[in-house]
Design a protein around this motif. Structure first.
Motif, PDB file in Angstrom:
ATOM      1  N   UNK A  63     -51.110  13.954 -12.715  1.00  0.00           N
ATOM      2  CA  UNK A  63     -52.038  13.792 -11.592  1.00  0.00           C
ATOM      3  C   UNK A  63     -53.377  13.199 -12.040  1.00  0.00           C
ATOM      4  N   UNK A  64     -53.793  12.131 -11.335  1.00  0.00           N
ATOM      5  CA  UNK A  64     -55.098  11.512 -11.600  1.00  0.00           C
ATOM      6  C   UNK A  64     -55.960  11.448 -10.340  1.00  0.00           C
ATOM      7  N   UNK A  65     -55.346  11.819  -9.185  1.00  0.00           N
ATOM      8  CA  UNK A  65     -56.079  11.724  -7.920  1.00  0.00           C
ATOM      9  C   UNK A  65     -55.730  12.875  -6.991  1.00  0.00           C
ATOM     10  N   UNK A  66     -56.752  13.411  -6.349  1.00  0.00           N
ATOM     11  CA  UNK A  66     -56.566  14.416  -5.302  1.00  0.00           C
ATOM     12  C   UNK A  66     -56.656  13.721  -3.948  1.00  0.00           C
ATOM     13  N   UNK A  67     -55.746  14.078  -3.053  1.00  0.00           N
ATOM     14  CA  UNK A  67     -55.761  13.579  -1.674  1.00  0.00           C
ATOM     15  C   UNK A  67     -55.900  14.797  -0.759  1.00  0.00           C
ATOM     16  N   UNK A  73     -52.500   1.535  -2.310  1.00  0.00           N
ATOM     17  CA  UNK A  73     -53.914   1.208  -2.026  1.00  0.00           C
ATOM     18  C   UNK A  73     -54.835   1.622  -3.174  1.00  0.00           C
ATOM     19  N   UNK A  74     -54.562   2.789  -3.754  1.00  0.00           N
ATOM     20  CA  UNK A  74     -55.453   3.285  -4.811  1.00  0.00           C
ATOM     21  C   UNK A  74     -54.910   2.935  -6.204  1.00  0.00           C
ATOM     22  N   UNK A  75     -53.886   2.048  -6.177  1.00  0.00           N
ATOM     23  CA  UNK A  75     -53.334   1.483  -7.416  1.00  0.00           C
ATOM     24  C   UNK A  75     -52.826   2.555  -8.388  1.00  0.00           C
ATOM     25  N   UNK A  76     -51.983   3.424  -7.834  1.00  0.00           N
ATOM     26  CA  UNK A  76     -51.329   4.415  -8.705  1.00  0.00           C
ATOM     27  C   UNK A  76     -49.931   4.683  -8.156  1.00  0.00           C
ATOM     28  N   UNK A  77     -49.212   5.572  -8.809  1.00  0.00           N
ATOM     29  CA  UNK A  77     -47.878   5.969  -8.354  1.00  0.00           C
ATOM     30  C   UNK A  77     -48.018   7.261  -7.544  1.00  0.00           C
ATOM     31  N   UNK A  78     -47.117   7.540  -6.582  1.00  0.00           N
ATOM     32  CA  UNK A  78     -47.198   8.804  -5.844  1.00  0.00           C
ATOM     33  C   UNK A  78     -47.259  10.040  -6.752  1.00  0.00           C
ATOM     34  N   UNK A 132     -44.153  18.133   3.259  1.00  0.00           N
ATOM     35  CA  UNK A 132     -42.773  17.657   3.062  1.00  0.00           C
ATOM     36  C   UNK A 132     -42.738  16.130   2.936  1.00  0.00           C
ATOM     37  N   UNK A 133     -43.483  15.446   3.803  1.00  0.00           N
ATOM     38  CA  UNK A 133     -43.510  13.972   3.775  1.00  0.00           C
ATOM     39  C   UNK A 133     -44.086  13.459   2.459  1.00  0.00           C
ATOM     40  N   UNK A 134     -45.173  14.087   2.000  1.00  0.00           N
ATOM     41  CA  UNK A 134     -45.805  13.663   0.743  1.00  0.00           C
ATOM     42  C   UNK A 134     -44.863  13.913  -0.435  1.00  0.00           C
ATOM     43  N   UNK A 135     -44.196  15.057  -0.411  1.00  0.00           N
ATOM     44  CA  UNK A 135     -43.259  15.411  -1.481  1.00  0.00           C
ATOM     45  C   UNK A 135     -42.091  14.421  -1.523  1.00  0.00           C
ATOM     46  N   UNK A 136     -41.594  14.044  -0.353  1.00  0.00           N
ATOM     47  CA  UNK A 136     -40.485  13.078  -0.282  1.00  0.00           C
ATOM     48  C   UNK A 136     -40.886  11.716  -0.843  1.00  0.00           C
ATOM     49  N   UNK A 137     -42.198  11.417  -0.741  1.00  0.00           N
ATOM     50  CA  UNK A 137     -42.698  10.142  -1.282  1.00  0.00           C
ATOM     51  C   UNK A 137     -42.879  10.210  -2.797  1.00  0.00           C
TER      52      UNK A 137
END
Length: 260
Positions: free
Chosen positions: A10-14, A198-203, A217-222
């Motif tokens: 993890x490098x970013x918090x959403x 958009x933020x130039x990283x991987x999910x 659930x949607x974020x996890x599936x991504x």
């Protein structure tokens, strides 16, 4: 429930807003009542301004579209002399109250609400609420080199008002960017892939914090990492949901890889 060790990827918090950084009651008990209580005064005060006239014009156009609905409130025209100012203003007030009672999200209503909220924030009649654990945690994350983004169904402009005029001052410098539903809906996994691009990283570089299971659930599936936030007033979670997701009650329970 308890301490959450942030995965090393993890490098970013959403961050979600309502129920995550900010009490759900803020919108329901502060922002919406402000509109209902102040719309008449606002219209009288700003009537001559171009922005206010545009807002009223959009509400009149929406009223024409809504003419077939039960309880519909027409808005007469002031410019053609068919109604006096008091009558038109009262019609706009009644129309706004009617739309809000049905929880409508018409562009015309949202536009007026946005302008009224901006005026309220700028004049300090309203201040954005954030939980007391939020700002210290974000500062710590940023010091550790993490990026921090907001993703809310509220518009980017509304997000910036809430954090820019908060009870803890201007917090906008704490965020690296803002996303709303123009990037995609929060219950669709594609939205989180779009944000990652958009933020130039991987999910898998993202940790998403939300109080809504469907969003988690949607974020996890991504492919993103997820934690579900339980705050006072948030929807209760089932035992199955509690066992499936990392559950936290405060941002202070999040431990960065360097502090494990």
């Amino acid at each position: 429930m308890g301490r959450l060790a942030v995965p090393p990827t993890v490098t970013a918090f959403l961050l979600d807003i309502e129920g995550t950084t900010t009490p759900i009651t803020f919108v329901k008990d502060v922002l919406f009542p402000y509109i209902k209580d102040n719309v008449k005064e606002y219209l009288h005060k700003h009537w001559e301004e171009e922005q206010c006239q545009e807002d009223v014009s959009q509400l009149q156009k929406q009223a024409e579209i809504d003419a077939h609905l039960d309880g519909f409130v027409p808005i007469p025209s002031f410019s053609d002399g068919t109604a006096d100012l008091q009558t038109v203003v009262q019609a706009v007030v009644d129309n706004v109250h009617w739309q809000m009672s049905l929880d409508r999200k018409t562009t015309a209503l949202k536009q007026l609400q946005g302008h009224m909220w901006k005026s309220a924030y700028v004049s300090a009649q309203v201040k954005g609420e954030v939980y007391e654990d939020v700002v210290p945690a974000i500062r710590k994350w940023r010091e550790a080199g993490m990026k921090v983004y907001i993703y809310s169904s509220g518009s980017i402009e509304a997000q910036k008002l809430l954090f820019g005029y908060s009870i803890e001052g201007d917090l906008l410098k704490l965020f690296d960017g803002h996303f709303d539903t123009t990037i995609g809906h929060k219950v669709e996994s594609e939205s989180y892939r779009n944000i990652a691009k958009c933020i130039k990283c991987s999910p898998e570089n993202i940790l998403f914090l939300t109080d809504i299971i469907k969003e988690a659930k949607a974020a996890e599936e991504a492919g993103a990492h997820v934690a579900v936030v339980t705050r006072p007033g948030n929807a209760a979670l089932t035992d199955e949901e509690k066992s499936k997701y990392h559950i936290i009650a405060s941002f202070s329970e999040i431990a960065l890889p360097t502090t494990q």
